[in-house]
Design a protein around this motif. Sequence first.
Motif, PDB file in Angstrom:
ATOM      1  N   LEU A   4       0.827  -1.210   0.000  1.00  0.00           N
ATOM      2  CA  LEU A   4       0.000   0.000   0.000  1.00  0.00           C
ATOM      3  C   LEU A   4       0.858   1.257   0.000  1.00  0.00           C
ATOM      4  O   LEU A   4       1.973   1.276   0.535  1.00  0.00           O
ATOM      5  N   LYS A   5       0.334   2.322  -0.583  1.00  0.00           N
ATOM      6  CA  LYS A   5       1.013   3.611  -0.600  1.00  0.00           C
ATOM      7  C   LYS A   5       0.670   4.381   0.678  1.00  0.00           C
ATOM      8  O   LYS A   5      -0.502   4.481   1.058  1.00  0.00           O
ATOM      9  N   VAL A   6       1.686   4.931   1.329  1.00  0.00           N
ATOM     10  CA  VAL A   6       1.482   5.674   2.573  1.00  0.00           C
ATOM     11  C   VAL A   6       0.488   6.799   2.381  1.00  0.00           C
ATOM     12  O   VAL A   6      -0.417   7.006   3.204  1.00  0.00           O
ATOM     13  N   GLU A   7       0.622   7.533   1.285  1.00  0.00           N
ATOM     14  CA  GLU A   7      -0.225   8.709   1.072  1.00  0.00           C
ATOM     15  C   GLU A   7      -1.698   8.335   0.872  1.00  0.00           C
ATOM     16  O   GLU A   7      -2.578   9.185   1.039  1.00  0.00           O
ATOM     17  N   ASP A   8      -1.964   7.073   0.526  1.00  0.00           N
ATOM     18  CA  ASP A   8      -3.345   6.643   0.338  1.00  0.00           C
ATOM     19  C   ASP A   8      -4.022   6.230   1.637  1.00  0.00           C
ATOM     20  O   ASP A   8      -5.256   6.124   1.682  1.00  0.00           O
ATOM     21  N   VAL A   9      -3.244   5.983   2.665  1.00  0.00           N
ATOM     22  CA  VAL A   9      -3.781   5.399   3.893  1.00  0.00           C
ATOM     23  C   VAL A   9      -3.509   6.245   5.139  1.00  0.00           C
ATOM     24  O   VAL A   9      -4.375   6.425   5.994  1.00  0.00           O
ATOM     25  N   VAL A  10      -2.303   6.777   5.245  1.00  0.00           N
ATOM     26  CA  VAL A  10      -1.841   7.411   6.486  1.00  0.00           C
ATOM     27  C   VAL A  10      -2.322   8.852   6.599  1.00  0.00           C
ATOM     28  O   VAL A  10      -2.320   9.606   5.620  1.00  0.00           O
TER      29      VAL A  10
ATOM     30  N   PHE B 278       3.334  -1.739   3.681  1.00  0.00           N
ATOM     31  CA  PHE B 278       3.453  -0.481   2.953  1.00  0.00           C
ATOM     32  C   PHE B 278       4.696  -0.469   2.072  1.00  0.00           C
ATOM     33  O   PHE B 278       5.720  -1.069   2.404  1.00  0.00           O
ATOM     34  N   ASP B 279       4.596   0.249   0.949  1.00  0.00           N
ATOM     35  CA  ASP B 279       5.735   0.471   0.065  1.00  0.00           C
ATOM     36  C   ASP B 279       6.441   1.743   0.534  1.00  0.00           C
ATOM     37  O   ASP B 279       6.337   2.802  -0.090  1.00  0.00           O
ATOM     38  N   CYS B 280       7.140   1.611   1.640  1.00  0.00           N
ATOM     39  CA  CYS B 280       7.792   2.761   2.285  1.00  0.00           C
ATOM     40  C   CYS B 280       8.997   2.233   3.051  1.00  0.00           C
ATOM     41  O   CYS B 280       8.834   1.346   3.908  1.00  0.00           O
ATOM     42  N   ILE B 281      10.198   2.739   2.751  1.00  0.00           N
ATOM     43  CA  ILE B 281      11.424   2.181   3.335  1.00  0.00           C
ATOM     44  C   ILE B 281      11.383   2.129   4.856  1.00  0.00           C
ATOM     45  O   ILE B 281      11.732   1.098   5.454  1.00  0.00           O
ATOM     46  N   PRO B 282      10.971   3.194   5.590  1.00  0.00           N
ATOM     47  CA  PRO B 282      10.944   3.093   7.051  1.00  0.00           C
ATOM     48  C   PRO B 282       9.961   2.050   7.585  1.00  0.00           C
ATOM     49  O   PRO B 282      10.053   1.653   8.747  1.00  0.00           O
ATOM     50  N   LEU B 283       9.035   1.599   6.753  1.00  0.00           N
ATOM     51  CA  LEU B 283       8.050   0.606   7.192  1.00  0.00           C
ATOM     52  C   LEU B 283       8.230  -0.752   6.522  1.00  0.00           C
ATOM     53  O   LEU B 283       7.412  -1.659   6.731  1.00  0.00           O
ATOM     54  N   LEU B 284       9.313  -0.920   5.744  1.00  0.00           N
ATOM     55  CA  LEU B 284       9.533  -2.197   5.082  1.00  0.00           C
ATOM     56  C   LEU B 284       9.689  -3.301   6.128  1.00  0.00           C
ATOM     57  O   LEU B 284      10.434  -3.172   7.093  1.00  0.00           O
TER      58      LEU B 284
ATOM     59  N   GLY C 176      11.475  15.592   0.977  1.00  0.00           N
ATOM     60  CA  GLY C 176      10.090  15.213   1.213  1.00  0.00           C
ATOM     61  C   GLY C 176       9.866  13.740   1.515  1.00  0.00           C
ATOM     62  O   GLY C 176       8.756  13.347   1.884  1.00  0.00           O
ATOM     63  N   GLN C 177      10.902  12.914   1.367  1.00  0.00           N
ATOM     64  CA  GLN C 177      10.758  11.496   1.666  1.00  0.00           C
ATOM     65  C   GLN C 177      10.675  11.267   3.179  1.00  0.00           C
ATOM     66  O   GLN C 177      11.240  12.027   3.967  1.00  0.00           O
ATOM     67  N   ILE C 178       9.986  10.207   3.564  1.00  0.00           N
ATOM     68  CA  ILE C 178       9.839   9.887   4.980  1.00  0.00           C
ATOM     69  C   ILE C 178      11.147   9.311   5.519  1.00  0.00           C
ATOM     70  O   ILE C 178      11.721   8.390   4.945  1.00  0.00           O
ATOM     71  N   LYS C 179      11.620   9.866   6.621  1.00  0.00           N
ATOM     72  CA  LYS C 179      12.854   9.408   7.250  1.00  0.00           C
ATOM     73  C   LYS C 179      12.569   8.468   8.417  1.00  0.00           C
ATOM     74  O   LYS C 179      13.185   7.415   8.558  1.00  0.00           O
TER      75      LYS C 179
END
Length: 207
Positions: free
Chosen positions: A123-129, A163-169, A142-145
């Motif tokens: 899932l994309k962070v911007e679609d859910v969070v 999620f497709d997000c490095i900090p949440l992989l 602008g990337q999430i750290k």
Amino acid sequence: MHFALAYQDEARCPAFLNGLIHEDFSDDGHDRPMHYAWHYATGDAPLADLPAELWLITKDRAYDFDFHTQFGGHVVSGEFLALMRATDTGGWQAAKLNVVSSKGKRIPAKDYYFVKFPRTELLKVEDVVDLAGSRIDFRRNGQIKKIWELRFGTPPERDLFLFDCIPLLGVAFCSERFAEAARRFGRFGPRGVTFVELPDIGTIQSA
């Protein structure tokens, strides 16, 4: 309500599996790199499909966990996999795991499977969070750290998701329905994993 799956320290539930997964057995498999198209792909190329059966060659003596994230996927017990099949968990692949020592001897363990979610299922962070309601550190571009607290603006309909997000992989999330069903495993619930309520994502070690 949603939860993150966090690691829980219990007997035969290590935080790190001391082995590697291969397509066949070899006595050096616990040290041999995993050079497989289902494990690694260059650029934006999709990963290959999992074979029907794989080998986890390990130096550990025994396992009793139900869910563990490693090797770019998840090692799950047969009971956990049955729960995934019975609920809305999106599209994923599973391969039966032969769990053995470097001598090829089966170690005391549950029936295990290796599960991978293709990137298209993340899932994309911007679609859910809820970015404004969460506590997030951003990089200058602008990337999430780092995510300290997480709140959902549009809760996912799935019962288990990533999620497709490095900090949440590697961090798996689930619905209340999924968590309640998992807690009915056996006498004491699932082993090696606990369900942490959001927003406390910044305090956990992922399962």
